[in-house]
Design a protein around this motif. Structure first.
Motif, PDB file in Angstrom:
ATOM      1  N   ASP A   4       0.851  -1.204   0.000  1.00 56.80           N
ATOM      2  CA  ASP A   4       0.000   0.000   0.000  1.00 56.80           C
ATOM      3  C   ASP A   4       0.877   1.240   0.000  1.00 56.80           C
ATOM      4  O   ASP A   4       1.379   1.672   1.027  1.00 56.80           O
ATOM      5  CB  ASP A   4      -0.905  -0.009   1.235  1.00 56.80           C
ATOM      6  CG  ASP A   4      -1.900   1.156   1.231  1.00 56.80           C
ATOM      7  OD1 ASP A   4      -1.893   1.957   0.262  1.00 56.80           O
ATOM      8  OD2 ASP A   4      -2.672   1.278   2.210  1.00 56.80           O
ATOM      9  N   SER A   5       1.084   1.812  -1.179  1.00 54.55           N
ATOM     10  CA  SER A   5       1.976   2.966  -1.308  1.00 54.55           C
ATOM     11  C   SER A   5       1.400   4.230  -0.683  1.00 54.55           C
ATOM     12  O   SER A   5       2.111   5.223  -0.531  1.00 54.55           O
ATOM     13  CB  SER A   5       2.300   3.227  -2.782  1.00 54.55           C
ATOM     14  OG  SER A   5       1.137   3.561  -3.506  1.00 54.55           O
ATOM     15  N   SER A   6       0.114   4.219  -0.294  1.00 53.01           N
ATOM     16  CA  SER A   6      -0.452   5.405   0.367  1.00 53.01           C
ATOM     17  C   SER A   6       0.162   5.600   1.749  1.00 53.01           C
ATOM     18  O   SER A   6       0.001   6.667   2.355  1.00 53.01           O
ATOM     19  CB  SER A   6      -1.975   5.291   0.477  1.00 53.01           C
ATOM     20  OG  SER A   6      -2.350   4.265   1.384  1.00 53.01           O
ATOM     21  N   LEU A   7       0.872   4.590   2.251  1.00 54.97           N
ATOM     22  CA  LEU A   7       1.540   4.703   3.549  1.00 54.97           C
ATOM     23  C   LEU A   7       2.817   5.533   3.470  1.00 54.97           C
ATOM     24  O   LEU A   7       3.365   5.925   4.502  1.00 54.97           O
ATOM     25  CB  LEU A   7       1.875   3.308   4.093  1.00 54.97           C
ATOM     26  CG  LEU A   7       0.705   2.491   4.652  1.00 54.97           C
ATOM     27  CD1 LEU A   7       1.140   1.053   4.898  1.00 54.97           C
ATOM     28  CD2 LEU A   7       0.200   3.116   5.946  1.00 54.97           C
ATOM     29  N   ILE A   8       3.288   5.790   2.252  1.00 54.59           N
ATOM     30  CA  ILE A   8       4.496   6.611   2.125  1.00 54.59           C
ATOM     31  C   ILE A   8       4.226   7.984   2.714  1.00 54.59           C
ATOM     32  O   ILE A   8       3.304   8.692   2.297  1.00 54.59           O
ATOM     33  CB  ILE A   8       4.938   6.740   0.654  1.00 54.59           C
ATOM     34  CG1 ILE A   8       5.304   5.363   0.084  1.00 54.59           C
ATOM     35  CG2 ILE A   8       6.127   7.678   0.537  1.00 54.59           C
ATOM     36  CD1 ILE A   8       5.692   5.395  -1.378  1.00 54.59           C
ATOM     37  N   ALA A   9       5.052   8.353   3.696  1.00 48.00           N
ATOM     38  CA  ALA A   9       4.796   9.576   4.476  1.00 48.00           C
ATOM     39  C   ALA A   9       5.420  10.787   3.802  1.00 48.00           C
ATOM     40  O   ALA A   9       6.463  11.283   4.217  1.00 48.00           O
ATOM     41  CB  ALA A   9       5.325   9.411   5.899  1.00 48.00           C
ATOM     42  N   ALA A  10       4.751  11.288   2.778  1.00 43.81           N
ATOM     43  CA  ALA A  10       5.255  12.458   2.059  1.00 43.81           C
ATOM     44  C   ALA A  10       4.870  13.758   2.739  1.00 43.81           C
ATOM     45  O   ALA A  10       5.533  14.787   2.557  1.00 43.81           O
ATOM     46  CB  ALA A  10       4.740  12.448   0.627  1.00 43.81           C
ATOM     47  N   ALA A  11       3.801  13.745   3.525  1.00 48.54           N
ATOM     48  CA  ALA A  11       3.293  14.977   4.147  1.00 48.54           C
ATOM     49  C   ALA A  11       3.811  15.117   5.569  1.00 48.54           C
ATOM     50  O   ALA A  11       4.106  14.138   6.256  1.00 48.54           O
ATOM     51  CB  ALA A  11       1.763  14.974   4.143  1.00 48.54           C
ATOM     52  N   SER A  12       3.895  16.345   6.034  1.00 49.42           N
ATOM     53  CA  SER A  12       4.314  16.637   7.402  1.00 49.42           C
ATOM     54  C   SER A  12       3.089  16.843   8.279  1.00 49.42           C
ATOM     55  O   SER A  12       1.955  16.982   7.790  1.00 49.42           O
ATOM     56  CB  SER A  12       5.200  17.891   7.425  1.00 49.42           C
ATOM     57  OG  SER A  12       6.376  17.705   6.682  1.00 49.42           O
ATOM     58  N   GLY A  13       3.326  16.890   9.583  1.00 47.22           N
ATOM     59  CA  GLY A  13       2.240  17.159  10.516  1.00 47.22           C
ATOM     60  C   GLY A  13       2.027  18.645  10.708  1.00 47.22           C
ATOM     61  O   GLY A  13       2.919  19.461  10.442  1.00 47.22           O
ATOM     62  N   ASP A  14       0.823  19.008  11.184  1.00 53.87           N
ATOM     63  CA  ASP A  14       0.512  20.428  11.383  1.00 53.87           C
ATOM     64  C   ASP A  14       0.752  20.870  12.828  1.00 53.87           C
ATOM     65  O   ASP A  14       0.416  22.005  13.203  1.00 53.87           O
ATOM     66  CB  ASP A  14      -0.941  20.708  10.978  1.00 53.87           C
ATOM     67  CG  ASP A  14      -1.946  19.945  11.850  1.00 53.87           C
ATOM     68  OD1 ASP A  14      -1.511  19.188  12.754  1.00 53.87           O
ATOM     69  OD2 ASP A  14      -3.162  20.093  11.622  1.00 53.87           O
ATOM     70  N   GLY A  15       1.302  19.988  13.664  1.00 51.03           N
ATOM     71  CA  GLY A  15       1.574  20.328  15.052  1.00 51.03           C
ATOM     72  C   GLY A  15       0.475  19.932  15.996  1.00 51.03           C
ATOM     73  O   GLY A  15       0.648  19.977  17.226  1.00 51.03           O
ATOM     74  N   THR A  16      -0.693  19.541  15.475  1.00 49.84           N
ATOM     75  CA  THR A  16      -1.821  19.151  16.320  1.00 49.84           C
ATOM     76  C   THR A  16      -2.076  17.647  16.254  1.00 49.84           C
ATOM     77  O   THR A  16      -3.076  17.153  16.745  1.00 49.84           O
ATOM     78  CB  THR A  16      -3.094  19.889  15.904  1.00 49.84           C
ATOM     79  OG1 THR A  16      -3.489  19.451  14.590  1.00 49.84           O
ATOM     80  CG2 THR A  16      -2.894  21.391  15.921  1.00 49.84           C
ATOM     81  N   GLY A  17      -1.158  16.941  15.580  1.00 47.17           N
ATOM     82  CA  GLY A  17      -1.337  15.501  15.428  1.00 47.17           C
ATOM     83  C   GLY A  17      -2.020  15.115  14.152  1.00 47.17           C
ATOM     84  O   GLY A  17      -2.351  13.934  13.952  1.00 47.17           O
ATOM     85  N   HIS A  18      -2.232  16.083  13.266  1.00 50.24           N
ATOM     86  CA  HIS A  18      -2.911  15.823  11.999  1.00 50.24           C
ATOM     87  C   HIS A  18      -1.982  16.193  10.841  1.00 50.24           C
ATOM     88  O   HIS A  18      -1.029  16.945  11.001  1.00 50.24           O
ATOM     89  CB  HIS A  18      -4.211  16.628  11.908  1.00 50.24           C
ATOM     90  CG  HIS A  18      -5.176  16.315  13.009  1.00 50.24           C
ATOM     91  ND1 HIS A  18      -5.935  15.171  13.035  1.00 50.24           N
ATOM     92  CD2 HIS A  18      -5.491  17.014  14.149  1.00 50.24           C
ATOM     93  CE1 HIS A  18      -6.672  15.152  14.123  1.00 50.24           C
ATOM     94  NE2 HIS A  18      -6.431  16.268  14.815  1.00 50.24           N
ATOM     95  N   SER A  19      -2.319  15.676   9.655  1.00 45.62           N
ATOM     96  CA  SER A  19      -1.535  15.960   8.462  1.00 45.62           C
ATOM     97  C   SER A  19      -1.822  17.358   7.946  1.00 45.62           C
ATOM     98  O   SER A  19      -2.953  17.854   8.047  1.00 45.62           O
ATOM     99  CB  SER A  19      -1.858  14.929   7.382  1.00 45.62           C
ATOM    100  OG  SER A  19      -1.261  15.283   6.153  1.00 45.62           O
TER     101      SER A  19
END
Length: 827
Positions: A700-715
């Motif tokens: 499942d390539s959607s698991l690749i973590a390309a995005a960072s967090g926003d500081g609140t625990g969310h993408s």
């Protein structure tokens, strides 16, 4: 009076000499192309004249020559050139073995012109750059997976090729030893035949040539020393290998292939009757001894084995009221996290100016309570120093129920007494030169962190790790809290920026169906202890409710890490792995922090098996020739190259996973962090072969973590590629060789080193071949057969033979006159 037949005897001797000369010349011509043959020559001398001086000497004028005699048929050799040839032959065998080995290794690496590892690395970085531009594009994500798999397959295949070539070299070594033993047996057998012939006055030239040829061949394999019969008082022909006799007369000793358990069963080469065990007690440790290791006997004491685990913190029983990782916890508070540890000995700053006083009577606005966590190995205690306003004194207590009282001033001696009174089985405390010294009894690493106030910091005893504060609000779930923890990695200036400085948070399900938060250090080893801290007021409310600590602040450790502890020649070391060549020495140079890796003993690799005492004997029976070249290629060169591959693979997985765990996936996995990109590698050993892409990402390539967090625990969002950019920027990051080289620079340095090794081996082999050709040309000028010279000798001896035949005919005619004609006149 001279006998009348005197002339015939002199002629017979001369004709015998000339015939022998022609026969020898013919023998030389017949063997002109035979390997190892030495040109032979008839040595002749004049016979004793008639007469010799004496009282009974007849009264004749002067002396009369009696002709010629054959003394011997000798072979023409130069002992100095032979010795020089054999010495250089050993070097030629050594360099040619290395040359061949490195040529084969260069085929595996296929650099710089071919499509090698550097191309796979660059393709991987390019795929990450493309992902950063289009983080939602499935093709870009698959491109990253495919390029990563190509990289791991190439690297693991490269390591396997090296391993397989080690097997080939080991087999070649076996064949070379068998060849050497065969030569040794043949030489010893020839010695017996030669001695028998010489005992009856013979001169076995052809057998001597055969023996010299065998010695020449043996010299290519080994750096042997040869002593001829004329050099020895006992008259034996001897061959020895650095003082160990291989041949003496008809007696011989063989080379023995000794299987080394520590070296995967590969052979060491030893001399028969001189065998030894490299490790006296293999149940304690195994060792690989390279050829570069200096000869010595090392003493080793293993006091403790490494657990080879990372630190894990959490409550495996789960949080009973949490039945889903996405359930809001309705919890507000904060806690701190730090990954750090100190040394086996901690020294405070000097309190000489205050006479050892640490704290005085607190004034208005000054803190009246301090607490810190003190831990070493499996021991942990939360110590509180609190002002007792009723009795006007400082009280010392801990979460274990121990208490001590000091006076209105807190002195180093008060803390020393508290530690020694209550923790003596784990820690020793002393005051030395107005400094508090804490020493772990079992030489575990000591950790000391402030929980409330800054007493440990003021004393210079606090760990130096970076602390991250995690804020928890009512809406937070276990997953968002885990995301906050993971996203803190390299998030801002001053935050943890190296994998060794941080940890990974994940949500686990307990056997009871509830969920809990688990923290795991990125790196295996005792030095990466997870310290859970309270909020600004020292309260563990949030940490306790999350199952990270109990109510007193004691850490809920799921799995502890402990380093191996051993002494090598009296030097004390720690190692997070049981298989290593580099370890961290416990030395005052770094304040006993044991933070710097160094080679324990150059050329010696250890695998610890159990506690106990043993010794390692480093002794090289073979120090030259082809056999040494094979040993060095198999153990020194190949293993050093595998070290480079392992280091590259290990750091790639470690650095890449640390960043990847901090990011978010997309789609259903947008709220998920803490996923490893590569399968985590516990240690350097075997990292190149063990490197692989996490199977979950392959599926499942959607698991690749390309995005960072926003500081609140969310993408930040599925269109964000900032974390992919951070991963791509590892291409330029200096993370190898003590953080002095990037991945590409490290590999380019390896290629340059391999090229230099190959060039050196080829140059030295070419030089040795040229030198050997020159020496052999000089030898052949002495021992070689020149057809023209032999033809001239044949003609010379033929003419001399004819002339002597005419002389004998003349003597015969004279005797015929005397016998048949003299005295018959007038009959």
């Amino acid at each position: 009076m001279i006998n009348s037949f005197f002339g015939l005897e002199m002629g017979r001797r001369a004709m015998d000499y000339f015939r022998r000369g022609m026969e020898t010349a013919g023998h030389n011509i017949a063997n002109a192309d035979v390997e190892g043959y030495s040109r032979q020559r008839v040595e002749a001398s004049t016979t004793e004249p008639y007469t010799v001086p004496g009282m009974s000497r007849p009264e004749i004028p002067l002396q009369i020559g009696t002709g010629v005699k054959v003394d011997a048929i000798v072979r023409l050799r130069d002992a100095f050139l032979d010795a020089q040839y054999r010495e250089e032959a050993s070097l030629q065998g050594y360099w040619e073995a290395l040359e061949q080995a490195i040529n084969n290794i260069e085929l595996f690496v296929n650099e710089p012109a071919g499509e090698g590892l550097s191309s796979a690395l660059n393709a991987f970085w390019s795929a990450l750059e493309e992902l950063q531009k289009r983080p939602e594009n499935s093709a870009a994500r698959e491109g990253v997976i495919q390029s990563a798999q190509s990289l791991t397959v190439f690297l693991s295949q490269l390591a396997r090729n090296y391993d397989q070539y080690r097997v080939s070299l080991n087999n070649d070594l076996k064949l070379s030893v068998e060849e050497a033993n065969s030569l040794i047996d043949q030489i010893a057998a020839l010695n017996g035949t030669i001695a028998e012939i010489q005992a009856v006055g013979g001169n076995p030239n052809d057998l001597l040539d055969r023996r010299d040829l065998l010695v020449d061949k043996l010299s290519l394999l080994l750096d042997v020393s040869v002593a001829s019969t004329t050099d020895q008082a006992d008259g034996d022909f001897k061959i020895d290998l650095h003082g160990k006799t291989l041949v003496q007369g008809t007696q011989s000793r063989h080379l023995v292939l000794v299987s080394m358990a520590g070296n995967e069963g590969y052979y060491d080469v030893q001399v028969e009757d001189n065998l030894f065990d490299q490790v006296s007690d293999p149940s304690v440790l195994l060792a690989i001894v390279e050829q570069r290791a200096a000869e010595a006997v090392h003493s080793v004491r293993v006091n403790r084995l490494a657990t080879e685990t990372a630190w894990k913190v959490g409550s495996t029983g789960g949080l009973s009221n949490v039945t889903s990782p996405d359930q809001a916890l309705n919890l507000r508070g904060s806690f701190g996290l730090q990954v750090s540890s100190g040394g086996v000995i901690k020294n405070s700053i000097s309190f000489a100016d205050s006479g050892g006083r640490v704290l005085g009577t607190p004034g208005p606005g000054e803190p009246t309570e301090y607490s810190f966590r003190l831990a070493a190995g499996g021991f942990e205690s939360v110590v509180t120093v609190k002002w007792n306003s009723t009795d006007n004194r400082w009280d010392i207590s801990d979460n274990l129920g121990n208490t001590n009282s000091a006076g209105s001033d807190l002195y180093l001696a008060d803390l020393e007494g508290f530690v020694n009174n209550h923790y003596s089985s784990d820690l020793n405390a002393s005051v030395d030169s107005s400094r508090l010294v804490l020493e772990s009894v079992d030489h575990n690493l000591i950790s000391m962190t402030d929980i409330k106030g800054d007493l440990a910091s003021k004393m210079g005893l606090a760990d130096a790790g970076k602390t991250v504060t995690i804020d928890v609000v009512e809406e937070d779930t276990l997953q968002t809290i885990a995301n906050k923890i993971n996203s803190a990695y390299a998030a801002a200036s001053g935050s943890p920026s190296a994998p060794e400085e941080w940890l990974n948070a994940s949500v686990k399900e307990s056997i009871y169906g509830s969920y809990y938060l688990e923290l795991e250090s990125h790196v295996v080893g005792e030095a990466y202890r997870i310290n859970v801290l309270g909020d600004e007021g020292g309260s563990f409310y949030a940490a306790q409710n999350l199952g990270l600590t109990d109510g007193s602040g004691r850490t809920n450790v799921i799995e502890a890490a402990e380093d191996a502890l051993f002494l090598f020649d009296g030097r004390e070391y720690l190692s997070s792995s049981n298989a290593f060549k580099d370890a961290r020495r416990i030395t005052p140079d770094d304040g006993y922090a044991a933070s710097t890796l160094e080679e324990v003993s150059p050329g010696v690799r250890l695998t610890l098996q159990s506690t106990g005492d043993t010794s390692i004997t480093v002794l090289h029976h073979v120090k030259g020739g082809k056999i040494l070249g094979l040993l060095e290629a198999r153990d020194d060169i190949i293993l050093s190259h595998l070290d480079s591959f392992d280091e590259l693979a290990y750091r790639l997985a470690l650095e890449f996973n640390a960043i990847h765990r901090a990011g978010h996936g997309i789609g259903d996995n947008a709220e998920l962090t803490g996923i490893s990109f590569f399968k985590p590698l516990p240690s350097l050993a075997g990292a190149a072969e063990g490197l692989s892409v996490n199977s979950a990402l392959v599926e499942d390539s959607s698991l690749i973590a390309a995005a960072s967090g926003d500081g609140t625990g969310h993408s930040v969002g599925s269109g964000d590629g900032s974390n992919a950019l951070r991963m791509a920027q590892l291409k330029q990051s200096k993370v190898l060789k003590g953080r002095s080289a990037s991945f590409n620079e490290f590999y380019e340095s390896f290629i340059a080193t391999l090229g230099a090794q190959g060039q050196r081996a080829r140059t030295m082999a070419d030089n040795q071949r040229a030198l050997m050709n020159q020496i052999n040309a000089q030898r052949q000028s002495v021992m070689g057969v020149n057809i023209d010279e032999e033809m001239m000798d044949i003609i010379k001896f033929q003419q001399a033979f004819n002339a002597m035949a005419r002389y004998i005919t003349t003597i015969d005619e004279m005797l015929d006159v005397i016998v048949n004609r003299m005295g018959i006149v007038g009959r």
